[in-house]
Design an enzyme around this catalytic site. Sequence first.
Site, PDB file in Angstrom:
ATOM      1  CB  CYS A  28       1.439  49.732 -37.895  1.00 32.63           C
ATOM      2  SG  CYS A  28       2.874  48.983 -37.117  1.00 32.63           S
ATOM      3  CG  HIS A  29      -3.610  49.284 -35.971  1.00 34.61           C
ATOM      4  ND1 HIS A  29      -3.731  49.824 -34.714  1.00 34.61           N
ATOM      5  CD2 HIS A  29      -3.809  50.318 -36.838  1.00 34.61           C
ATOM      6  CE1 HIS A  29      -3.996  51.126 -34.814  1.00 34.61           C
ATOM      7  NE2 HIS A  29      -4.047  51.451 -36.093  1.00 34.61           N
ATOM      8  CE1 TYR A  45     -11.632  48.959 -37.285  1.00 33.50           C
ATOM      9  CE2 TYR A  45     -12.518  50.485 -35.671  1.00 33.50           C
ATOM     10  CZ  TYR A  45     -11.455  49.768 -36.182  1.00 33.50           C
ATOM     11  OH  TYR A  45     -10.221  49.846 -35.587  1.00 33.50           O
ATOM     12  NE  ARG A 120      -4.792  54.639 -30.280  1.00 32.04           N
ATOM     13  CZ  ARG A 120      -5.355  54.376 -31.439  1.00 32.04           C
ATOM     14  NH1 ARG A 120      -5.944  53.215 -31.654  1.00 32.04           N
ATOM     15  NH2 ARG A 120      -5.337  55.269 -32.402  1.00 32.04           N
ATOM     16  CG  HIS A 177      -3.968  59.607 -36.236  1.00 36.66           C
ATOM     17  ND1 HIS A 177      -2.942  58.865 -36.769  1.00 36.66           N
ATOM     18  CD2 HIS A 177      -4.877  58.703 -35.797  1.00 36.66           C
ATOM     19  CE1 HIS A 177      -3.219  57.585 -36.643  1.00 36.66           C
ATOM     20  NE2 HIS A 177      -4.380  57.450 -36.054  1.00 36.66           N
ATOM     21  CG  ASP A 244      -3.151  54.493 -38.918  1.00 39.95           C
ATOM     22  OD1 ASP A 244      -3.347  53.524 -38.166  1.00 39.95           O
ATOM     23  OD2 ASP A 244      -3.934  55.449 -39.012  1.00 39.95           O
TER      24      ASP A 244
HETATM   25  C1  0GY Z   1      -6.019  54.496 -35.911  1.00 41.79           C
HETATM   26  C2  0GY Z   1      -7.245  55.143 -36.236  1.00 41.79           C
HETATM   27  C3  0GY Z   1      -8.489  54.627 -36.204  1.00 41.79           C
HETATM   28  C4  0GY Z   1      -8.901  53.485 -35.505  1.00 41.79           C
HETATM   29  C5  0GY Z   1      -8.608  53.264 -34.254  1.00 41.79           C
HETATM   30  O1  0GY Z   1      -8.874  52.292 -32.194  1.00 41.79           O
HETATM   31  C6  0GY Z   1      -9.236  52.293 -33.362  1.00 41.79           C
HETATM   32  O2  0GY Z   1     -10.082  51.534 -33.786  1.00 41.79           O
HETATM   33  O3  0GY Z   1      -7.682  53.982 -33.689  1.00 41.79           O
HETATM   34  C7  0GY Z   1      -9.541  55.420 -36.833  1.00 41.79           C
HETATM   35  O4  0GY Z   1     -10.616  54.880 -37.103  1.00 41.79           O
HETATM   36  O5  0GY Z   1      -9.346  56.623 -37.072  1.00 41.79           O
HETATM   37  O6  0GY Z   1      -5.239  55.075 -35.203  1.00 41.79           O
HETATM   38  O7  0GY Z   1      -5.758  53.392 -36.353  1.00 41.79           O
END
Ligand code: 0GY
Length: 294
Positions: A28-29, A45, A120, A177, A244
């Site tokens: 998660c973020h 984005y 990553r 994923h 996520d």
């Molecule tokens: C995720 C997937 C995405 C985004 C990123 O690094 C990122 O911006 O991983 C995505 O857009 O599929 O793992 O959060």
Amino acid sequence: MLDENLPFHSNPSTPKLVLPAGACDAHCHVFGPAARFPFAPGRTYTPVDAPWETLVALHDKLGLSRTVLVQASCHGTDNAAMLDAIAASQGSCRGVAMVGPDVSDDELARLDRGGVRGLRFNFVTHLGKDADIGAVRALAERIRPLGWHAVVHFDADRLDRLAPELQSIDLTLVIDHMGRVDASKGLGQPAYGKLLALMEDPRFWVKVCGAERITRAGPPYDDAVPFARDLVARFPDRVLWGTDWPHPNIKKDMPDDGALVDLLARIAPGPQALRKLLVDNPTRLYWPELATQG
Ligand code: 0GY
């Protein structure tokens, strides 16, 4: 045109599934808040602000007590928002960072002290330029002594080229994923066969979250769940799962995080599989000091 992300689900359901003690959200973020932690100028984005306090409240509702924050491309190599959250977590949160190829040893040591346990690398078209595999290899040499691993996020169409390159890297490698295979093509598709072949090598792990990313059918992700279930059945000791949240770049059907938790009843049926997925496996990778032997 810079893509503006959709907001995360405003009122996720309380899951019916009761998760084991110490359950970990291993993907998660935290994003921003932008006023305090600005987004990267070169991002593809702009996410919604997704602060640590909101994530903690979500985890309380879902029954998750540990967290692995994964650095996303919208913050580039500025890991400050993630480190701030880890510092606030009192040990319940660890991180996976992104760095440039010229990162200093002092910076790697600072990240390690800050709770980072991996790096990553993105190989995903919609996130911009692929990581340079030579740089990945060089960084792998530098982080191995720290006991870190690498998280690799790739589109399934990269597998032919990437598989031998990743196999030549002497490090634990975690695939994001489910390798982003197209769920509508079924378990017999060549890309999934290539993912399984990679997973035969015990250095590889795979995250069985991302049903909402690999689905073509939409919720409740009936096309995607069989992949997660198959991976858990085949590789019970090398799978991870996460929400996520806040779901960057999901374009429609923003997931209900409670429903994602309830999918685990189909993905990891039975208490032993669930405990490995949510507790034992993330402990080995992110809290090795707490892992029991054998
Ligand atoms: C995720 C997937 C995405 C985004 C990123 O690094 C990122 O911006 O991983 C995505 O857009 O599929 O793992 O959060």
